[in-house]
Motif scaffolding. Structure first.
Motif, mmCIF file in Angstrom:
data_model
loop_
_atom_site.group_PDB
_atom_site.id
_atom_site.type_symbol
_atom_site.label_atom_id
_atom_site.label_comp_id
_atom_site.label_asym_id
_atom_site.label_seq_id
_atom_site.Cartn_x
_atom_site.Cartn_y
_atom_site.Cartn_z
ATOM 1 N N VAL B 24 0.871 -1.175 0.000
ATOM 2 C CA VAL B 24 0.000 0.000 0.000
ATOM 3 C C VAL B 24 0.905 1.220 0.000
ATOM 4 N N HIS B 25 0.653 2.138 -0.931
ATOM 5 C CA HIS B 25 1.574 3.254 -1.060
ATOM 6 C C HIS B 25 0.826 4.589 -1.053
ATOM 7 N N ASP B 26 1.076 5.371 0.000
ATOM 8 C CA ASP B 26 0.600 6.749 0.054
ATOM 9 C C ASP B 26 -0.900 6.860 -0.255
ATOM 10 N N VAL B 27 -1.699 6.126 0.506
ATOM 11 C CA VAL B 27 -3.145 6.118 0.272
ATOM 12 C C VAL B 27 -3.846 7.086 1.230
ATOM 13 N N SER B 28 -4.669 7.950 0.675
ATOM 14 C CA SER B 28 -5.455 8.879 1.497
ATOM 15 C C SER B 28 -6.911 8.817 1.065
ATOM 16 N N PHE B 29 -7.807 8.698 2.027
ATOM 17 C CA PHE B 29 -9.238 8.814 1.722
ATOM 18 C C PHE B 29 -9.983 9.034 3.027
ATOM 19 N N HIS B 30 -11.257 9.317 2.940
ATOM 20 C CA HIS B 30 -12.041 9.440 4.161
ATOM 21 C C HIS B 30 -13.430 8.873 3.937
ATOM 22 N N ILE B 31 -14.057 8.486 5.028
ATOM 23 C CA ILE B 31 -15.417 7.962 4.970
ATOM 24 C C ILE B 31 -16.240 8.747 5.977
ATOM 25 N N SER B 32 -17.385 9.276 5.537
ATOM 26 C CA SER B 32 -18.240 10.044 6.436
ATOM 27 C C SER B 32 -19.200 9.104 7.159
ATOM 28 N N GLU B 33 -19.839 9.629 8.212
ATOM 29 C CA GLU B 33 -20.804 8.821 8.960
ATOM 30 C C GLU B 33 -21.902 8.335 8.017
ATOM 31 N N GLY B 34 -22.196 7.055 8.098
ATOM 32 C CA GLY B 34 -23.300 6.501 7.324
ATOM 33 C C GLY B 34 -23.010 6.284 5.848
ATOM 34 N N GLU B 35 -21.781 6.599 5.414
ATOM 35 C CA GLU B 35 -21.483 6.475 3.997
ATOM 36 C C GLU B 35 -21.114 5.015 3.640
ATOM 37 N N PHE B 36 -21.482 4.600 2.436
ATOM 38 C CA PHE B 36 -21.162 3.250 1.953
ATOM 39 C C PHE B 36 -20.131 3.394 0.845
ATOM 40 N N VAL B 37 -18.876 3.019 1.169
ATOM 41 C CA VAL B 37 -17.792 3.208 0.208
ATOM 42 C C VAL B 37 -17.271 1.855 -0.260
#
Lengths: 334, 623
Positions: B24-37
């Motif tokens: 895994v290389h330099d991974v950025s993301f976010h998940i908000s409350e209740g979100e289905f990603v």
């Protein structure tokens, strides 16, 4: 399938194997060439002289060599085995085989049995600890240490113990099961004397005994700690110790249980090496003596005892396994 | 602030005797409350490693080498064991791949619930709570008393889901939760998951290689390739206009089997070796739109049309427009595989004399429990014929009797009643169900198998040349140099050229697709008349499945083989087969030309199978 059916099936399987073992024990000596009575006479008389038929007949009568066809002999043999009658020992005449085994058995069962149980418990605990602290210093010491001890020849270790603690330091007697001053019986003098005599052989057995259990337990547990269900247990926030015991050790111990049962069964055969080095009056020494003096009835009985011991222990392991591992109770589809 | 924030996270595997592998290389993301990603990617792309890193479940030799994971304001990468333990499951839970192994085999289901409640000091009656949770996933309370091995795969996965929801977490990480399950069972679990999410409002990170499922379920989809996120956008946008060439390739490998004209594409080549240093774009070697700059400049993940993409060509808007599934998509995407309906077939194929005829075959299995016997009819009164140059697909759920039929046709088992006839080249007629000894052995050279799992179908300690030499020695009597030469020809006929590169390789040195080609070559070695392919692509990555289908299709045409293609995957059946047999609980419920059966199913069960296939296009059309 109900567990009862599992246990019934294991029991039937046990009976079948037992019958086969007893039958083989009957057949194998009869398939061997030569006549034991002639062998004894010629040994007594020396190779050069001719054998007197009357002498042979006398020996036959004395030993109770069977007559009748093979099937009749087999029926007689089964009856005798059921009554615990294995005939008369050639070397310890006129003592019966049963008597000789009765003399030797307690010594071995107590010495080897106790050390086996301690070895198993200690080995399993050390293996669990090593796996729990995998790749730490504890793990290295336990794993490397036991591998090192495992490479030392057992008889050499035993002789070393005798040399240091019996001959040089004189802390313990060097040979035998009990001293000349006491006689077997339920009295304090004898028990403390027998204990003194058993310390060195027990230590020798305890140094090497746990090694197999340590390595086996550690490797099984390292594997079961890597399984998905263990990782899920960690993800569920279960305390680390709980994960190690219920999810790691609980599963890792299964193959060791079978191994332990077989080891316990093997006790009846004695531990020839240790009993020889310490001149200990157990089954191992009896076996050695019966082999070197061609005492067929005694040998045969010891072999039968060993086989039965292993079979019974295996059967008990199967029962235990049925409790420990629910998966084996599953029905086998035809 | 988002519920889960992953910030420049890197994970590296450092095995003792192998070069380090940056999974895994330099991974950025976010998940908000209740979100289905959704997190989409092929095997080896780092998606599961990323999932484990988020849960902090990595074990050596893998470790986090950079970046942070923040959950609900807590830095998980530096939190101590006890802090982590308190947070686990209460806020963040997981369901692992349905590898059937995520429950402790020696304790009852009840105890696994009890363990979980005890660890977090949840008060109240365990049985009562666990029963409620099982009801959520539509399971009976009797399951509590069962051991895991007594449950089916689908039931185990439902238990795992109930367990994951036990403490009402804020985020559930699902790692391939339905992979390996039957399509109808999968449909049941996914439907329930969507309902539960609406009811309970938890967020989901859904990791899968199954594009149909991810696109159907997720609000937003991230595509991972070579340890990096290459695209991140809303599922609806991804469906309409995927912007990374790799995403396009993946989407191109998917189609609705019911459409009159079905085409899929595949991505040639294989993923990059992450233990070697790379310059430029990691996908460049497989990319149909590659430009000079791609080979020297590593692209960044940059905003692009309401999403993010890591592609120089897309970022400078030079990406050709493509309508997925269309005929011209093939030329744009490089390679494609049209469904059989549009392939040229010898006109006489349908009328050719059958090589294998199955007539009224039934198979009954008897189980004995103590004194009682019970019997199961696995196959009932099934008849069909296999003709040279024709692919016959046998579709149905697991347990429908597909594999039993395969065993009967290969004479591994005998039918309880009915007959199987094989007509040889010379017109000899054999009753397969009565063969013994030498005749059976002779029959087997004519009927060969391609197995499901190319990873276990080859002996890991033997070379490719050895694997191929066995059937050559057994059936053709070839040995030594002659066998080696023939093995090389076989490899080239399955597209492994030059053969010299592959003959002395061991299975672990080959990719999944290459292994499946070797398995196919081995099946071809005795020059059989009939090929039985049992789910030959289900273990392979999506992007190369069409490639293996194409190979099988070509072999059938060129060698005039009769093929029985066993599958639960109706898209692949649509692509490869000329005719389809639908099997339900051992009975053939529908049969006919592929396009008719799949395009306009008449039987209820066939429609159930079709409706169970994840279909993101339906959702896109509805939304």
């Amino acid at each position: 399938m109900a567990p009862v059916a599992y246990f019934v099936r294991r029991f039937l399987f046990f009976l079948g194997t037992l019958w086969a073992a007893v039958t083989l024990n009957f057949l194998i000596p009869r398939l061997q060439p030569g006549d034991p009575a002639e062998a004894i006479v010629s040994r007594l008389a020396g190779q050069s002289e001719s054998i007197d038929p009357a002498q042979v007949q006398a020996i036959r009568v004395m030993l109770g060599t069977p007559d009748g066809n093979l099937f009749d002999q087999y029926v007689q043999y089964l009856g005798a085995v059921l009554h615990g009658d294995f005939g008369i020992s050639y070397t310890y005449f006129p003592y019966s085989v049963t008597h000789m085994i009765g003399q030797a058995l307690p010594w071995t069962v107590i010495l080897v049995g106790v050390t086996q149980i301690i070895s198993f418990v200690v080995g399993t605990l050390l293996g669990t600890w090593a796996a729990y602290r995998r790749n730490s210093r504890v793990d290295s010491v336990i794993t490397l240490g036991s591998t090192f001890l495992g490479t030392l020849p057992f008889f050499w270790l035993a002789l070393l113990l005798v040399y240091v603690f019996a001959i040089t330091l004189r802390w313990f007697p060097e040979r035998g099961g009990y001293g000349g001053g006491s006689s077997p019986g339920w009295n304090w003098l004898f028990i403390s004397d027998a204990f003194q005599h058993s310390v060195l052989p027990a230590v020798a057995l305890l140094i090497t005994g746990p090694i197999g259990w340590i390595i086996g337990m550690r490797n099984n547990m390292v594997q079961s700690l890597g399984e998905d269900h263990t990782r899920l247990a960690v993800a569920r926030g279960l305390p680390r110790r709980r994960v190690a015991i219920t999810y790691g050790a609980r599963i890792a111990i299964l193959p060791n249980v079978t191994g332990f049962a077989i080891a316990l069964g093997g006790i009846l055969g004695g531990t020839v090496l240790v009993e020889t080095v310490f001149n200990y009056p157990g089954m191992g020494r009896l076996l050695l003596e019966s082999v070197s003096s061609r005492d067929y009835p005694l040998m045969q009985a010891i072999f039968l005892f060993t086989t039965i011991g292993v079979l019974v222990a295996n059967f008990l392991a199967d029962l235990l396994y049925g409790f420990l591992d629910p998966r084996v109770r599953k029905v086998e589809s035809v | 602030m988002a519920l889960l924030e992953v910030d420049h996270l890197s994970v590296t595997y450092t095995p003792r005797d192998q070069p380090a592998n940056r999974a895994v290389h330099d991974v950025s993301f976010h998940i908000s409350e209740g979100e289905f990603v959704g997190l989409l990617g092929e095997s080896g792309c780092g998606k599961s490693t990323l999932g484990n890193a988020v849960l902090r479940l990595l074990s050596p030799p893998a470790r986090i080498t950079g970046g942070r994971v923040t959950f609900d304001g807590v830095d998980l990468t530096t939190a101590d064991e006890e802090k982590l333990r308190e947070l686990r499951w209460v806020d963040l839970s997981t369901v692992f791949q349905s590898s059937m192994n995520s429950l402790n085999p020696v304790i009852r289901v009840h105890a696994q619930f009890a363990d979980t409640f005890a660890a977090h000091k949840v008060p109240g009656d365990v049985t009562e709570r666990a029963t409620e949770l099982l009801e959520l996933v539509a399971l009976d309370r009797r399951v509590l008393r069962a051991y895991p091995h007594e449950l089916s795969g689908g039931m185990k996965q439902r238990v795992a889901l109930a367990l994951a929801l036990a403490l009402r977490p804020k985020l559930v990480l699902l790692d391939e939760p339905t992979t390996g399950l039957d399509v109808v069972v999968q449909r049941g679990i996914l439907t329930r998951l969507a309902e539960l999410r609406r009811e309970l409002g938890f967020a989901v990170l859904f990791i899968s290689h199954d594009l149909g499922t991810v696109l159907e379920m997720a609000d937003r989809v991230m595509v991972m390739y070579g340890g990096e996120i290459v695209e991140d956008r809303r599922a609806a946008d991804m469906l309409r206009e995927p912007r990374h060439p790799y995403s396009r390739g993946l989407l191109g490998s998917y189609a609705d089997p019911r459409l009159p004209d079905v085409r899929v594409s595949y991505i040639p080549g294989r993923p990059p070796d992450l233990s070697r240093p790379h310059t430029g774009c990691l996908f460049a070697a497989r990319c149909p739109h590659v430009e000079d700059a791609c080979r020297t400049t590593h692209p960044d993940l940059l905003p692009d049309r309401h999403g993010l993409v890591r592609c120089l060509v897309a970022q400078s808007d030079r990406l050709p427009v493509v309508t997925l599934g269309s005929a011209d998509a093939a030329t744009t995407l490089g390679s494609h595989f049209p469904a059989t309906g549009t392939l040229d077939r010898p006109a006489d194929a349908a009328e050719a004399a059958p090589v294998l005829t199955v007539t009224g075959v039934s198979k009954r299995y008897t189980t004995r429990r103590g004194l009682r016997t019970s019997s199961v009819e696995a196959v009932r009164d099934v008849s069909f014929a296999l003709r040279p140059g024709v692919v016959t697909a046998l579709v149905g759920q697991s347990g429908s009797g597909k594999s039993t039929l395969a065993r009967i046709v290969t004479a591994v088992e005998r039918p309880t009643s009915g007959e199987v006839r094989f007509t040889g080249d010379d017109g000899t007629d054999v009753r397969v169900d009565r063969l013994r000894g030498a005749a059976l052995r002779d029959y087997r050279r004519h009927v060969q198998m391609v197995f499901q799992d190319p990873f276990s179908a080859l002996n890991p300690t033997r070379t490719v040349a050895y694997a191929l030499s066995r059937p050559l020695a057994n059936f053709a009597g070839l040995r030594g140099a002659a066998a080696r030469e023939r093995a090389a020809q076989l490899l080239e006929s399955v597209g492994l050229a030059p053969a010299g590169q592959f003959l002395d390789k061991l299975p672990h040195q080959l990719s999944g697709g290459q292994r499946q080609r070797v398995v196919t070559a081995r099946a071809l070695a005795p020059d059989p008349r009939v090929l039985i392919a049992d789910e030959p692509i289900s273990m392979l990555d999506v992007s190369i499945r069409a490639e293996i289908l194409e190979l099988l299709g070509d072999l059938v045409r060129d060698r005039r083989l009769a093929m029985l293609y066993i599958t639960h995957d109706l898209l692949s059946a649509r692509l490869l087969a000329d005719e389809v047999l639908v099997l339900n609980q051992g009975v053939l419920v529908e049969r006919g030309p592929t396009r008719e059966v799949i395009g306009a199913a008449r039987d209820e069960y066939t429609r159930l199978l079709l409706d169970s296939i994840p279909n993101p296009f339906a959702k896109a059309a509805a939304g």
